[in-house]
Motif scaffolding. Sequence first.
Motif, PDB file in Angstrom:
ATOM      1  N   ARG A 139       1.410  -2.805  -7.898  1.00 23.07           N
ATOM      2  CA  ARG A 139       2.128  -4.080  -7.836  1.00 23.07           C
ATOM      3  C   ARG A 139       2.801  -4.235  -6.484  1.00 23.07           C
ATOM      4  O   ARG A 139       3.428  -3.305  -5.987  1.00 23.07           O
ATOM      5  N   ASN A 140       2.671  -5.381  -5.900  1.00 17.85           N
ATOM      6  CA  ASN A 140       3.333  -5.642  -4.632  1.00 17.85           C
ATOM      7  C   ASN A 140       4.801  -5.980  -4.865  1.00 17.85           C
ATOM      8  O   ASN A 140       5.171  -6.515  -5.925  1.00 17.85           O
ATOM      9  N   GLU A 141       5.640  -5.667  -3.874  1.00 15.98           N
ATOM     10  CA  GLU A 141       7.067  -5.959  -3.929  1.00 15.98           C
ATOM     11  C   GLU A 141       7.541  -6.462  -2.576  1.00 15.98           C
ATOM     12  O   GLU A 141       6.942  -6.137  -1.547  1.00 15.98           O
ATOM     13  N   PRO A 142       8.638  -7.218  -2.538  1.00 17.82           N
ATOM     14  CA  PRO A 142       9.178  -7.668  -1.252  1.00 17.82           C
ATOM     15  C   PRO A 142       9.496  -6.528  -0.294  1.00 17.82           C
ATOM     16  O   PRO A 142       9.374  -6.693   0.933  1.00 17.82           O
ATOM     17  N   ALA A 143       9.860  -5.361  -0.815  1.00 18.07           N
ATOM     18  CA  ALA A 143      10.177  -4.222   0.053  1.00 18.07           C
ATOM     19  C   ALA A 143       8.997  -3.804   0.913  1.00 18.07           C
ATOM     20  O   ALA A 143       9.179  -3.151   1.950  1.00 18.07           O
ATOM     21  N   PHE A 144       7.773  -4.189   0.501  1.00 13.95           N
ATOM     22  CA  PHE A 144       6.582  -3.791   1.240  1.00 13.95           C
ATOM     23  C   PHE A 144       6.234  -4.765   2.363  1.00 13.95           C
ATOM     24  O   PHE A 144       5.198  -4.608   3.024  1.00 13.95           O
ATOM     25  N   LEU A 145       7.069  -5.763   2.592  1.00 12.23           N
ATOM     26  CA  LEU A 145       6.802  -6.724   3.661  1.00 12.23           C
ATOM     27  C   LEU A 145       6.754  -6.042   5.027  1.00 12.23           C
ATOM     28  O   LEU A 145       6.099  -6.527   5.947  1.00 12.23           O
ATOM     29  N   HIS A 146       7.433  -4.922   5.155  1.00 11.71           N
ATOM     30  CA  HIS A 146       7.423  -4.197   6.425  1.00 11.71           C
ATOM     31  C   HIS A 146       6.008  -3.794   6.838  1.00 11.71           C
ATOM     32  O   HIS A 146       5.706  -3.714   8.033  1.00 11.71           O
ATOM     33  N   GLU A 147       5.141  -3.543   5.863  1.00  8.43           N
ATOM     34  CA  GLU A 147       3.760  -3.180   6.191  1.00  8.43           C
ATOM     35  C   GLU A 147       3.028  -4.364   6.822  1.00  8.43           C
ATOM     36  O   GLU A 147       2.272  -4.191   7.781  1.00  8.43           O
ATOM     37  N   VAL A 148       3.264  -5.563   6.289  1.00  5.61           N
ATOM     38  CA  VAL A 148       2.641  -6.760   6.870  1.00  5.61           C
ATOM     39  C   VAL A 148       3.153  -6.966   8.292  1.00  5.61           C
ATOM     40  O   VAL A 148       2.391  -7.292   9.200  1.00  5.61           O
ATOM     41  N   ALA A 149       4.459  -6.780   8.478  1.00  6.98           N
ATOM     42  CA  ALA A 149       5.049  -6.942   9.809  1.00  6.98           C
ATOM     43  C   ALA A 149       4.461  -5.927  10.789  1.00  6.98           C
ATOM     44  O   ALA A 149       4.174  -6.259  11.954  1.00  6.98           O
ATOM     45  N   LYS A 150       4.272  -4.696  10.345  1.00  8.67           N
ATOM     46  CA  LYS A 150       3.730  -3.654  11.221  1.00  8.67           C
ATOM     47  C   LYS A 150       2.309  -3.988  11.660  1.00  8.67           C
ATOM     48  O   LYS A 150       1.974  -3.904  12.848  1.00  8.67           O
ATOM     49  N   VAL A 151       1.466  -4.393  10.705  1.00  9.22           N
ATOM     50  CA  VAL A 151       0.078  -4.727  11.027  1.00  9.22           C
ATOM     51  C   VAL A 151       0.019  -5.965  11.915  1.00  9.22           C
ATOM     52  O   VAL A 151      -0.764  -6.036  12.867  1.00  9.22           O
TER      53      VAL A 151
END
Length: 262
Positions: A220-232
Amino acid sequence: MTTYLVDAGVNLTSNQFDKDRADVVARAKEAGIENMLLIGCCLKSSEISFHKAAQFGFVSTAGIHPHDAKDAPDDFISRITQLIKNKEVVAIGECGLDFNRDFSPRPKQQQVLQAQLALANQFDMPVYLHERDAFESMCLQLEKTSVKGVLHCFTGEQAALEYYLDYGLMIGITGWLCDERRGEQLQKLLPLIPDDRLLLETDAPYLLPRSLKPKPKSRRNEPAFLHEVAKVAAELRGQSVEHITEITRHNFERLFMSPQGC
């Protein structure tokens, strides 16, 4: 330079969050996600999103998703109008056209979208737009009015990107960018988005970034994982993560939090 992130699209009303919604929010804040736009997809979820935004200190949208257009009651515009009177409700949507799944008849999708675009124009509010396999029809709808807003979860071709940018919209990028299978085209187009038009969103609980390590067992995706999108995104644009977080935060605040909008 400010380094916190803003998630420009979260489906916090999803039943996937029913058992631990407060924990999801807490993990997001701990990870530096300072604000979220909670998405409303029908009248019920729009109302719940508003209440959750008020509860957690976020903002929300109010609108009818194209999948739900077939069930829109006759008074849906007046009911959305009541919701946007609340300060937490900062955009109209999620609204748009989806000719990929066609869960609602296309003429009904177009009717419901046009009514929401007119409402956004009337109140000078941003729109939170969804378009899937319906680019030409979306162009026809947008040309009938003049609105500001964001094309949520963009996955289209270069011609569509150029049109939406020329129209004046911001572009929302999700974990689709992190998918080595489906995201190749988006990865190539990402550098074409000007700094002042880029927004980052998780669309949680959907679109878990495939590049995320370790992956949650729940998938399940969570807002806390937005950092991965920012990194890529930073890697693909040849920019620092700090720069990406700064410009996307500023764009979010300019579009959704400023009386003048963009």
